[in-house]
Design a protein around this motif. Structure first.
Motif, mmCIF file in Angstrom:
data_model
loop_
_atom_site.group_PDB
_atom_site.id
_atom_site.type_symbol
_atom_site.label_atom_id
_atom_site.label_comp_id
_atom_site.label_asym_id
_atom_site.label_seq_id
_atom_site.Cartn_x
_atom_site.Cartn_y
_atom_site.Cartn_z
ATOM 1 N N ARG B 129 13.500 -18.166 0.589
ATOM 2 C CA ARG B 129 13.609 -17.788 2.048
ATOM 3 C C ARG B 129 13.977 -16.197 2.324
ATOM 4 N N ARG B 130 15.090 -15.767 1.436
ATOM 5 C CA ARG B 130 15.502 -14.331 1.448
ATOM 6 C C ARG B 130 14.434 -13.626 1.281
ATOM 7 N N GLN B 133 12.187 -13.213 4.297
ATOM 8 C CA GLN B 133 12.655 -12.324 5.006
ATOM 9 C C GLN B 133 12.605 -10.551 4.778
ATOM 10 N N ALA B 134 12.751 -10.550 3.479
ATOM 11 C CA ALA B 134 12.477 -9.125 2.963
ATOM 12 C C ALA B 134 11.157 -8.666 3.254
ATOM 13 N N MET B 135 10.074 -9.483 3.141
ATOM 14 C CA MET B 135 8.743 -9.281 3.117
ATOM 15 C C MET B 135 8.244 -9.539 4.752
ATOM 16 N N GLU B 138 8.860 -14.706 7.043
ATOM 17 C CA GLU B 138 9.395 -16.158 7.318
ATOM 18 C C GLU B 138 8.723 -17.003 8.374
#
Lengths: 225, 225, 225, 225, 225, 225
Positions: B129-130, B133-135, B138
């Motif tokens: 998930r992190r 989020q960076a991409m 999500e």
């Protein structure tokens, strides 16, 4: 015969320009290799001369669908950075169909969190933003900068390079960490776009790589059997 | 010699498992072809036995950086679907460094607007998930479903397949239009994951395709000269 | 003559169905009044029989543009809830061009924070989601529920009502605070859709109101002079 | 009697200013037509003199609710572009209650993907941003530019026009594709706001159109019976 | 003994610098009071000298986890504004573990809708953006401005102040309504950061307050019994 | 005198209930310590009996502003989880003004990426969602579950506990990693809310901690001088 076993990826340039078609073929040539799916490039004689307006964009869809119905392939690529007719094409075949702009943006996202796009003319921004919205990543667009050069400059092998380098630098200054060439006809100008030192994504090549993955990945179950 | 001209992509499995390393090599084998960059797979004897916890994830970073400093390549792939040490690795080389999960998610986005992930165990969800989020994507995750199977089932060539097909069906029901295998060790199970008829993205292969693009694309200016 | 001073709003049903065209005319009839712009409804004999597929959606664009070029009006409404050819149409006239689905969603947003859509068939969900993305409000869609009824039921004046009421209740349960009828042919069924007590937005009427605003608003400077 | 059959929309200016109330009445006058619901405009003698601060904004809510309880109508419009007391008002009647700013923003979204707002003074920006957040479209605000002119300039029929045109041009340069007049008192200045050639949304009129839709749409089931 | 009843919050500076550790202790000193949990500050002799790179960031995780395993406390604070090893640390204890940057951003959100960050060097921006993404509030970052001063200026008690005030003013101009000091070493410079009149959040103090809440709040059930 | 030097934080319960005021005082009592700012709790005899409706919410704003104008303090807390009058209050003082719900949500974000809220009645959900939107974190709300218990159950010291524990478990199942008590009157029930093992944030305490930070942090420059 090896070629037939390796299959075929068909890149369909949805306009009627032979020059543009040859440019795509040249851009994807490095991805040809014995044993891999063949990358064929074709075009639509009945398509619009170029895809400049939304009307052209719609007009490409029907000939594109017919070409897919006509020509067998293991995967199809729509050879235009506004991904015209993508959903229509996906409905006429159960093979993968890829849009060049989506592939280029996805490739940029493997390299960076924020990307910029160098566009051909300001007229294509709206179509590409629509694609970014469909992908859910419009917030990651650092900036979209058009070249807006006269056609005689754009088709010159050298003349557009200073403007391309300038656009790349402007994107870097606005926070882009990767640069997407937002035009299928800029493949020869990766060099000037790379001047600020950021990764440059050429959409024909991004689509070629994505198509190879779609074809080879779909075969994996057979290999694993 | 052709091979040397074609260059080398180094896939570094950041754990110490030989079995895992062999699985990656098998998954990317279809992308090997004469004239293309070679796909070498290596592993980190000094890395954690597997990357199960955040502590393992941090522990992989330093050996990974050292391996990159030690081994020349035209591009590097971090062979683990939690992309450990990606930013650290990018800082120790000016060559492209790719994370398998980012590559798999990006590949899914070339095929669909919404994707689901089949995870190994629930313990990897937070790390993946992190990355989403960076991409910035999500919101496009339809669902994340772990297999959570005992190790003896997971390593069996057949036993996990019903659970994988069930997870794929559940993802389709929740709106996934493509399925990402959220584990580098599921390459042999693309078949059951494909049962609901959605595209399946295997991360080792997605990373191989992205690395080929990164290497061949970076050469383009030379070709175009 | 009053009519000519009052101007004309042209609603173009982009398919070739007369029944559908009459339904639109009936839906917007309450907005006709002396002194206001006239609401004319026309259709495209050369358009697709109905807009069911993406291919139909593209096919409607060119005849729509030609109709706009042919017929003078103070504003145009595209009479279909997938807003086909909207951008193309906007490029061929400097008069306002409105899409029914965008108008309906915007109207819902004047009444509530979260809305649900009752669709005709599951095949139109993707097109309507794309519009929500273009508007930036996909996160406010509580749910999208298709009727997926056989045509003989749908065209019956009474038969589809229980299914419509059921869909409306399901949307309310999932958090919708307003209901958008995601089909231009449901105007007679506002009643059952209103059963759970939420505002119901009928797209033909939403577009009529938006077109009146576009026309009357553009005249305001003259009035104020 | 026709009027009573046609019903009544009550626009409540939540401040105590008669001049402001007359401006609203003038702005919505073009929407009056025989057979349509009547657009009555009233004001709150016990309301604040103007809604400039958050304290004013809160203070308007109670008199507004009392006015709605006192006066029967088929729909209510809160005649202020910070939509004061909207939720409170909705709880005291089961008739539609509309806020002018929400209506204006929704109208802008029928015309464009990105809009700009010309505000009266910088003091209203926070309240209008809060509304954009509630609608889920703050990301679509290209820019918010206040006039911040002295009152004697603002109330002059001509003096504010250069500043309004300048603000409109600045919004266009920052990416706005439609312009929302973020003040109920600018209805006479649609002309200068329209100078850059973008659609201009006047909030009183946007609310009038939305109210007509709410009233006529709610009657539709009866018509269809 | 009161102290033992009151418990202990352990702030672990994850680098090996004593000066930095003392700065944290000084910053949190105002939160020490009889009867409240004690705020102890320690450091990691085996940690990196400073956390400047992603490699340092990873390197801090393992010593941090060991320190937590070794030292009992009622809550832990990671004393660095890139929150290194936060998830790893949370897995080795069932006591609350807090990251200074998350605490500072959360504190800013209690004071304002949009905040700006003054960073130490541009090298920490990526790590702090990653945290904002994990928190879901990257869109609320008005701007991130690094000091990028030479070390001898930064460590001077007065020299960096003009640059800090300048950065604070620039953040205010870009829409920040609160200012987060994005470095644990700026505690003495709250004054110049506060020059534009916005709330200033010092991360050591924000973490101290959050840790007090975590400890005192967890005790509440006992008090309420 | 120490107390005066330490200053005063004024928590204003914006309703007229003494029982509610006492509950707040009890909840924040653990934050009282010699040398720290004093936490005084007061209430508004002229406020609504409770803040149940939007009308109550608006009605609280004016008495709240007057109380702040009347009573000197170093910081103010609005003692209600719908943060009534927050912006109005901030405009009447240059001291920090904090809303309990914002403080509680911010505190949850220091502990987890996704949180759930236990509400008093379904009637407060809309107001709290509006706050989440203003903070930009509505997407991080896992779920909002109301207790909707009869008042005689709610005010019983034990009776509501099974329902609270059940709500907490339901939030955990829906992905919450922290639980916010969405009511100032649940401070005695942190225990049952903590049953699933997630951090529980009590809003009175969260606001107390945030206020201590605001006061002590603002003094820092003096300390550092």
């Amino acid at each position: 015969m090896l070629m037939s076993m390796a299959g075929r990826i068909l890149i369909i340039n949805p306009n009627a320009s032979r020059a543009c078609t040859e440019g795509i073929a040249e851009a994807v040539a490095p991805f040809a290799a014995p044993g891999l799916p063949r990358l064929d490039v074709t075009f639509l004689p009945e398509g619009p001369p170029a895809i400049v307006t939304w009307r052209d964009w719609h007009a490409a869809a029907e000939p594109l669908c017919r070409a897919i119905e006509r020509e067998a392939a293991e995967a199809y690529v729509i050879g235009c950075v506004s991904d015209p007719g993508l959903e229509a094409a996906r409905a006429v075949t159960d093979r993968p169909v890829l849009g060049m702009f989506r592939c280029a943006v996805a490739a940029a996202m493997t390299r960076a969190e924020r990307f910029g796009v160098i566009g051909f003319t300001h007229r294509s921004e709206a179509r590409q933003r629509r694609i970014l919205q469909a992908m859910g990543v419009e917030q990651r667009l650092a900036a979209w900068i058009p070249l807006d050069l006269p056609m005689e400059v754009l088709t010159d092998p050298v003349a557009p390079q200073p403007r391309i380098a300038e656009a790349a630098r402007a994107l870097a200054e606005r926070g882009a960490e990767a640069i997407v060439l937002g035009c299928a006809g800029l493949a020869r100008h990766v060099g000037p776009a790379a001047e600020p030192g950021l990764p440059v994504i050429e959409p024909c090549q991004a689509a070629a790589a994505a198509a190879l993955l779609a074809v080879l990945g779909a075969r994996a179950p057979v290999l694993a059997a």
